[in-house]
Design a protein around this motif. Structure first.
Motif, PDB file in Angstrom:
ATOM      1  N   LEU A 156       0.475  -1.491  -0.336  1.00 32.99           N
ATOM      2  CA  LEU A 156      -0.222  -0.165   0.120  1.00 32.99           C
ATOM      3  C   LEU A 156       0.624   0.919  -0.228  1.00 32.99           C
ATOM      4  CD1 LEU A 156      -2.323  -1.399   2.588  1.00 32.99           C
ATOM      5  CD2 LEU A 156      -3.054  -0.366   0.166  1.00 32.99           C
ATOM      6  N   GLU A 157       1.948   1.011   0.416  1.00 33.12           N
ATOM      7  CA  GLU A 157       2.814   2.516   0.721  1.00 33.12           C
ATOM      8  C   GLU A 157       3.477   2.314  -0.772  1.00 33.12           C
ATOM      9  OE1 GLU A 157       5.392   1.174   3.702  1.00 33.12           O
ATOM     10  OE2 GLU A 157       4.421   2.102   5.265  1.00 33.12           O
ATOM     11  N   ALA A 158       3.687   1.285  -1.459  1.00 29.60           N
ATOM     12  CA  ALA A 158       4.205   1.604  -2.739  1.00 29.60           C
ATOM     13  C   ALA A 158       3.190   2.133  -3.391  1.00 29.60           C
ATOM     14  CB  ALA A 158       4.593   0.337  -2.991  1.00 29.60           C
ATOM     15  N   LEU A 159       2.120   1.464  -3.359  1.00 27.94           N
ATOM     16  CA  LEU A 159       1.429   2.210  -4.730  1.00 27.94           C
ATOM     17  C   LEU A 159       0.389   3.847  -4.256  1.00 27.94           C
ATOM     18  CD1 LEU A 159      -0.921   0.804  -6.048  1.00 27.94           C
ATOM     19  CD2 LEU A 159      -2.783   1.188  -4.394  1.00 27.94           C
ATOM     20  N   ASP A 160       1.261   4.374  -2.501  1.00 23.08           N
ATOM     21  CA  ASP A 160       0.931   6.265  -2.478  1.00 23.08           C
ATOM     22  C   ASP A 160       2.082   6.188  -3.171  1.00 23.08           C
ATOM     23  OD1 ASP A 160      -1.247   5.653  -0.959  1.00 23.08           O
ATOM     24  OD2 ASP A 160      -0.109   5.454   1.440  1.00 23.08           O
ATOM     25  N   ARG A 161       3.082   6.052  -3.165  1.00 23.79           N
ATOM     26  CA  ARG A 161       3.776   6.484  -4.018  1.00 23.79           C
ATOM     27  C   ARG A 161       3.883   6.456  -5.051  1.00 23.79           C
ATOM     28  NH1 ARG A 161       7.633   3.314  -1.006  1.00 23.79           N
ATOM     29  NH2 ARG A 161       7.734   1.949  -3.195  1.00 23.79           N
ATOM     30  N   PHE A 162       2.755   6.180  -6.214  1.00 30.26           N
ATOM     31  CA  PHE A 162       2.187   5.694  -7.783  1.00 30.26           C
ATOM     32  C   PHE A 162       1.433   7.275  -7.804  1.00 30.26           C
ATOM     33  CE2 PHE A 162       4.860   2.535  -8.181  1.00 30.26           C
ATOM     34  CZ  PHE A 162       4.237   2.020  -9.344  1.00 30.26           C
ATOM     35  N   CYS A 163       0.941   7.989  -6.145  1.00 33.40           N
ATOM     36  CA  CYS A 163      -0.272   8.596  -6.707  1.00 33.40           C
ATOM     37  C   CYS A 163       0.407  10.297  -6.685  1.00 33.40           C
ATOM     38  CB  CYS A 163      -0.963   8.618  -5.406  1.00 33.40           C
ATOM     39  SG  CYS A 163      -2.535   7.350  -5.200  1.00 33.40           S
ATOM     40  N   ILE A 164      -0.222  10.931  -7.979  1.00 33.72           N
ATOM     41  CA  ILE A 164       0.092  12.689  -7.579  1.00 33.72           C
ATOM     42  C   ILE A 164      -1.413  13.613  -7.047  1.00 33.72           C
ATOM     43  CG2 ILE A 164       0.482  13.988  -9.209  1.00 33.72           C
ATOM     44  CD1 ILE A 164       1.027  12.703 -11.408  1.00 33.72           C
ATOM     45  N   ALA A 165      -0.653  14.435  -6.082  1.00 33.62           N
ATOM     46  CA  ALA A 165      -1.890  14.852  -5.482  1.00 33.62           C
ATOM     47  C   ALA A 165      -1.866  16.173  -5.823  1.00 33.62           C
ATOM     48  CB  ALA A 165      -2.047  15.193  -3.956  1.00 33.62           C
ATOM     49  N   GLU A 166      -3.239  16.311  -6.121  1.00 37.60           N
ATOM     50  CA  GLU A 166      -4.182  17.972  -6.964  1.00 37.60           C
ATOM     51  C   GLU A 166      -4.772  19.177  -6.156  1.00 37.60           C
ATOM     52  OE1 GLU A 166      -4.734  16.191 -10.919  1.00 37.60           O
ATOM     53  OE2 GLU A 166      -3.047  16.092 -11.526  1.00 37.60           O
ATOM     54  N   GLY A 167      -4.909  19.514  -6.153  1.00 43.82           N
ATOM     55  CA  GLY A 167      -5.619  20.564  -5.070  1.00 43.82           C
ATOM     56  C   GLY A 167      -5.632  20.640  -3.938  1.00 43.82           C
ATOM     57  N   GLN A 168      -6.988  21.434  -3.513  1.00 45.87           N
ATOM     58  CA  GLN A 168      -6.540  21.005  -2.179  1.00 45.87           C
ATOM     59  C   GLN A 168      -7.683  20.730  -1.465  1.00 45.87           C
ATOM     60  OE1 GLN A 168      -4.870  22.977   0.864  1.00 45.87           O
ATOM     61  NE2 GLN A 168      -5.846  22.811   2.238  1.00 45.87           N
ATOM     62  N   ALA A 169      -8.877  20.104  -1.217  1.00 44.56           N
ATOM     63  CA  ALA A 169     -10.189  20.079  -0.717  1.00 44.56           C
ATOM     64  C   ALA A 169     -10.571  21.238   0.073  1.00 44.56           C
ATOM     65  CB  ALA A 169     -10.621  18.535  -0.166  1.00 44.56           C
ATOM     66  N   GLN A 206      -7.477  17.669  -3.479  1.00 44.44           N
ATOM     67  CA  GLN A 206      -9.210  17.584  -3.954  1.00 44.44           C
ATOM     68  C   GLN A 206      -9.159  16.172  -4.473  1.00 44.44           C
ATOM     69  OE1 GLN A 206     -11.525  19.893  -4.010  1.00 44.44           O
ATOM     70  NE2 GLN A 206     -12.428  18.762  -5.070  1.00 44.44           N
ATOM     71  N   TYR A 207      -8.154  15.928  -5.664  1.00 43.09           N
ATOM     72  CA  TYR A 207      -7.566  14.744  -6.647  1.00 43.09           C
ATOM     73  C   TYR A 207      -6.366  13.708  -6.663  1.00 43.09           C
ATOM     74  CZ  TYR A 207     -10.712  18.024  -9.006  1.00 43.09           C
ATOM     75  OH  TYR A 207     -12.348  18.415  -9.051  1.00 43.09           O
ATOM     76  N   LEU A 208      -7.151  12.742  -6.409  1.00 39.47           N
ATOM     77  CA  LEU A 208      -5.558  11.973  -6.280  1.00 39.47           C
ATOM     78  C   LEU A 208      -5.397  11.468  -7.498  1.00 39.47           C
ATOM     79  CD1 LEU A 208      -5.490  10.180  -2.265  1.00 39.47           C
ATOM     80  CD2 LEU A 208      -3.696  11.780  -4.189  1.00 39.47           C
ATOM     81  N   ARG A 209      -4.707  11.785  -8.056  1.00 36.48           N
ATOM     82  CA  ARG A 209      -4.532  10.852  -9.932  1.00 36.48           C
ATOM     83  C   ARG A 209      -3.359   9.584  -9.634  1.00 36.48           C
ATOM     84  NH1 ARG A 209      -1.468  12.523 -14.393  1.00 36.48           N
ATOM     85  NH2 ARG A 209      -1.301  14.905 -13.366  1.00 36.48           N
ATOM     86  N   LEU A 210      -3.253   7.747 -10.010  1.00 29.94           N
ATOM     87  CA  LEU A 210      -2.770   7.363 -10.032  1.00 29.94           C
ATOM     88  C   LEU A 210      -2.296   6.718 -11.387  1.00 29.94           C
ATOM     89  CD1 LEU A 210      -2.095   4.975  -8.017  1.00 29.94           C
ATOM     90  CD2 LEU A 210      -4.525   3.264  -8.452  1.00 29.94           C
TER      91      LEU A 210
END
Length: 476
Positions: A115-128, A135-139
């Protein structure tokens, strides 16, 4: 890496009713298996599938537990230390799902690291709104640091940056830390090779690939490290990697990405193999890259790291794949422009050492094809649809990366001052952004031809810089 854990998940049938319908995910509500190609082999696979499902329904699956245990052991063995599987999201998600359906707790090290490895593939965009959460997570489907570093370093070198520049030295030293010295699945059929390659991703020890390895070698050979002993160690690492690449040559003469002689087309007829990616055959673009790398060794250091008969087999293989109109199909980039560029660059690099005439009919036919598909704005482009409709080869809106590929191919063929080349250079210069980058929304990287494509964010900058640098070196 994706299929083995998925087999366990499908066998366990973990179905959860969330009372949510997602019709937008289906273009056809009929999801039954079909023999899409209408082949005899496909019909046999469908018959076998129906027979095995019948046995399952009546409880005749004698090796189910042993199969689960074997799959579980296989997946555990292939988890990289940081938690990744094969450096790609499908393998990672399927492996996490497998451990879940097998009853592993979410805080078990296999799942926790995954799961930690998967998190490293996510790009966080914006702020809720009203929250510190994005606001968004792009995998991302994959991450390409090795590939980007090798291509980016080579682009800077082509642009004229000194081979002793501190940033290039830092990139080279990082690449050396990423070299893989453990046996992977490639060794099942390659009984001679000793591990020394590079993988596409940060972590993917079981699946180094020939394309990345060749690109890294060329960038390292062009970079000078600050201390003599470091530079000698770099060359030793590159020699070991080249030896590994040469053991990956297929019987047909060319190179594939991850495997050797994995060419049994019948596996693509499996109902599950609808992406037509169950095998890893040798291709023109990979073979061109390796030829370029071998020529690089001789041009830069005067070292011949191949046997003449192996080189001839590779060149014959490459020439045999040329289309009647002069183009080559591209497996890992869109599409015929990419394949043609790499074929020509590879032939140019090795030609002085292989007694190969770059004025021959095959080369000039390829150059003529590239000129024939140039767009009116001076650039080149090709739609991803050309994989399913070959008549669209070389057709599409102009893009910086594909324009650079066409220019690199033409220059390799000996064309540096034609109107087509000058117009292509002008296209790159006039479309460049004020900050030095280029705009490119199109997908010009290929994952699975006809199905899955990649927008490499650095292609739009790396390849134009390489093309402009080589043009400047050839004309000024």
């Amino acid at each position: 890496s994706s299929t083995v854990p998925l087999l366990v998940v499908l066998d366990k049938r973990p179905v959860y009713d969330l009372s949510v319908d997602v019709p937008e995910l289906f273009t056809d509500r009929d999801v039954s298996l079909k023999n899409n190609d209408g082949t005899l082999v496909g019909s046999l696979f469908l018959f076998a599938d129906k027979s095995l499902k019948l046995l399952d329904r009546i409880g005749l699956v004698p090796f189910r537990v042993a199969g689960h245990e074997a799959a579980e052991r296989w997946v555990i063995e292939r988890q990289d230390t940081p938690g990744d599987w094969a450096g790609i999201v499908p393998a990672m998600i399927n492996s996490l799902l497998m451990f879940h359906v097998l009853g592993y707790a979410v805080n078990h090290p296999y799942l926790k690291r995954g799961l930690e490895a998967l998190d490293r593939f996510c790009i966080a965009e914006g702020q809720a709104t009203g929250s510190e959460e994005p606001q968004y997570l792009r995998l991302q489907p994959c991450i390409s640091p090795t590939w980007d570093t090798a291509l980016g370093g080579s682009a800077l070198l082509d642009s004229g940056l000194a081979k002793t520049h501190p940033r290039l030295q830092a990139a080279a030293e990082w690449l050396l830390t990423q070299q893989i010295f453990r046996y992977g699945d490639w060794a099942i059929y390659n009984l001679k090779g000793k591990p020394a390659g590079w993988a596409f991703e940060f972590y993917n020890d079981y699946y180094p690939d020939v394309d990345d390895t060749a690109a890294v070698i060329m960038m390292l050979l062009d970079t000078k490290l600050p201390a003599e002993e470091k530079d000698e160690a770099k060359l030793a690492a590159c020699r070991a990697a080249t030896e590994w690449v040469m053991t990956m040559q297929c019987r047909a003469g060319g190179w594939a990405a991850f495997d050797i002689d994995n060419t049994q087309e019948l596996w693509n007829q499996m109902p599950y193999g609808d992406l037509k990616a169950m095998i890893d055959p040798p291709t023109a673009d990979l073979t061109g890259r390796v030829l370029e790398m071998l020529g690089h060794w001789q041009n830069k250091l005067g070292e011949k790291l191949y046997r003449d008969e192996d080189l001839q087999r590779a060149m014959q293989f490459l020439l045999s794949l040329q289309e009647p109109d002069g183009a080559w199909w591209g497996r890992w980039g869109v599409n015929y422009i990419y394949g043609t560029y790499l074929a020509l660059v590879g032939l140019r690099a090795i030609a002085p050492y292989a007694n190969f005439d770059m004025q021959c009919e095959a080369v000039q036919r390829a150059a003529a094809w590239l000129r024939s598909v140039q767009n009116a704005d001076g650039g080149w482009g090709e739609t991803c649809a050309s994989y399913k409709r070959p008549e669209l080869r070389g057709k599409g809106a102009s893009t910086p990366s594909q324009t650079a590929w066409a220019l690199l191919g033409l220059m390799a063929a000996g064309d540096v001052d034609s109107g087509a080349v000058k117009q292509g250079i002008a296209y790159l210069l006039t479309t460049q952004n004020a900050d030095g980058s280029w705009p490119e929304a199109e997908f010009t990287g290929t994952g699975f031809p006809g199905h899955f494509y990649i927008n490499y964010h650095q292609y739009r900058n790396q390849f134009p810089l390489t093309a402009l640098g080589r043009y400047a070196a050839a004309t000024f």
